[in-house]
Design an enzyme around this catalytic site. Structure first.
Site: not given
Lengths: 81, 412
Positions: B164, B304, B315, B336, B341, B400
């Site tokens: 990502c 994010h 975050e 997002k 995403h 990830f």
């Protein structure tokens, strides 16, 4: 052109980005006249195999020069089966 | 001597539409691009919603029909976004010295949909029927290759694979190439298009996706108490970056500058972020240090903000650790909430939105933020956009695997 020949011209035109379909004739040489490169040939073979439900060996591919050769090969193998 | 790096062209294809202005209008209007899946029949999947690029998407403006069948969908979308960016930049390719022009493009899973379809052919028809374009359509470095071929660019060229954070990493690496003098201009960004049964079921197996199938537009709800996972989306964002000198010499329109890049790893877990947010915090600090400014100069963060339980909490914590008491003065939002995403394309899409925030003085809202998670107590610009003139803005991307990337931008 018969139906098989017309179908082959369609498939060749689908693969060759820079060639106008009107310029593809039965006596067109696929590499020399139409500018096909190896990847185009593999792509055409895959489409032809799928369309006509047959296998075309690499040895057979080597013998093919023109659109007419493709049509002759397909008609011959259809008669055999 | 480090060179300054300007953004001179941008292109976007997302579930909100095609083109930068269309995307910005949808985004600032607070519209969601999340809808029921149409690209395949999702009836066997737990998740049946996604952010698909609308069917009006027409690559034919830029890509010949015959070329199209040799491109994976992520390549089609990416090529169109790259053509938009180049067109907007006003630069006429090919350049005089093509070896000074780089193409650095990120994607998380590249041609996964092509692989998925190819595997079906293999099982049903056998190895002889494998499409000859399988490998070029599957691998991630082909899109930067295709863009180089299109515009005649012969400088550094590679794909960046960082889940990502892929396209945020790509932009960061391109920025460094230009800042260090290894290239004068770069096309950079990312593309992703894996909305298919394979990816949806694989992310479902990780329990990562929202299953709010009955309310697609409400499914992506970053920082909200009732969030239940991210929403998978397709998309591409592409930018042209150039040294300030190169841009000025040709009288280019400059949207914003990239002034900082921070990259770290959590070294913690395969899919979970470090709960202390240490790596993410350090990425933000590094970007700020890179820019040589005090943290309080940063006024906006495009988060994010995936709408997963863990990301949004961690975050938030990482932002607080990076900015201390100034964290509460920041405007933050997660776009997002509207785009879903787009994995490896997300960083580039959000970099463009961040540049637009600087350029246009508007901070997009975080859609669906109805009741904030008590652990998420910063100013996430709930629901609707606000006007705020901002000089420095940051975009975060986390992956990830534990990779953290922060990019810092300055208004010109």
């Amino acid at each position: 052109m018969d139906d098989i020949e017309k179908k082959i011209v369609d498939l060749v035109a689908e693969v060759l980005v820079d060639v106008n379909k009107e310029n593809i004739r039965l006596d067109s040489k696929i590499v020399e006249d139409l500018g096909a490169e190896s990847l185009d040939i593999y792509d055409m073979v895959a489409l032809l195999e799928d369309e006509f439900g047959m296998e075309i060996s690499d040895e057979e591919v080597e013998k093919i020069r023109t659109v007419q050769d493709v049509a002759d090969f397909i008609k011959a193998s259809q008669k055999k089966s | 001597m480090r060179r300054r790096v300007a953004i001179t062209g941008m292109g976007l294809v997302t579930c909100l539409g095609t083109g930068v202005d269309e995307n910005w209008n949808q985004l600032t209007g607070g519209h969601s691009g999340i809808r029921p899946i149409t690209l395949f029949d999702p009836k066997r999947c737990q998740t049946r919603i996604a952010g698909e690029v609308p069917s009006e998407f027409d690559p034919m403006q830029y890509v010949l029909l015959k070329e199209l069948r040799r491109l994976d969908r992520h390549q089609q979308i990416g090529l169109v976004a790259a053509c938009q960016a180049v067109e907007a930049s006003g630069f006429v390719f090919p350049p005089a010295d093509p070896y000074r022009y780089a193409v650095i493009i990120g994607s998380g899973i590249g041609g996964l949909s092509t692989i998925e379809a190819g595997y079906e052919v293999l099982r049903e028809k056998g190895p002889k029927r494998m499409p000859p374009m399988m490998i070029p359509m599957a691998v991630i470095n082909l899109l930067p290759g295709l863009i180089a071929m299109r515009f005649g660019l012969k400088g550094p060229n590679f794909g960046v694979v960082n889940a990502c954070a892929s396209s945020a990493s790509a932009i960061g690496e391109a920025y460094r190439l230009i800042a260090s003098g290894s290239a004068d201009m770069a096309i950079t960004g990312g593309a992703e298009a894996v909305v298919g049964e394979f990816a949806i079921s694989a992310f479902n197996a990780l329990r990562a996706l929202s299953t709010r199938n009955d309310e697609p537009a409400k499914a992506s709800r970053p920082f909200d108490r009732d969030r239940d996972g991210f929403v998978l989306a397709e998309g591409a964002g592409m930018l042209t970056l150039e040294s300030l000198e190169h841009a000025k010499n040709r009288g280019a329109n400059i949207h914003a500058e990239i002034v900082g890049y921070g990259a770290t790893s959590d070294a913690y877990h395969v899919v979970m972020p470090d709960p202390n947010g240490a790596g993410a915090c350090q990425a933000m600090r590094l970007a700020i240090q890179d820019a040589g400014i005090e943290p309080e100069r940063v006024e906006y963060i495009n988060a994010h903000g995936t709408s997963t339980d863990l990301n949004d909490k961690t975050e938030t914590l990482a932002i607080k650790r990076s900015f201390g008491k100034f964290a509460y003065k920041l405007s933050i939002s997660s776009t997002k909430s509207m785009t879903g995403h787009a994995l490896g394309a997300a960083g580039a899409i959000e970099a463009i939105f961040t540049a637009l925030t600087l350029e246009r003085g508007i901070i997009p809202g975080t859609l669906n933020l109805d009741s904030p998670d008590p652990e998420c107590d910063l100013n996430y610009t709930p629901k609707v956009m606000v006007k705020r003139s901002v000089e420095y803005a940051m975009s975060n991307s986390f992956a990830f695997g534990g990779q953290n990337v922060s990019l810092l931008f300055r208004r010109t």
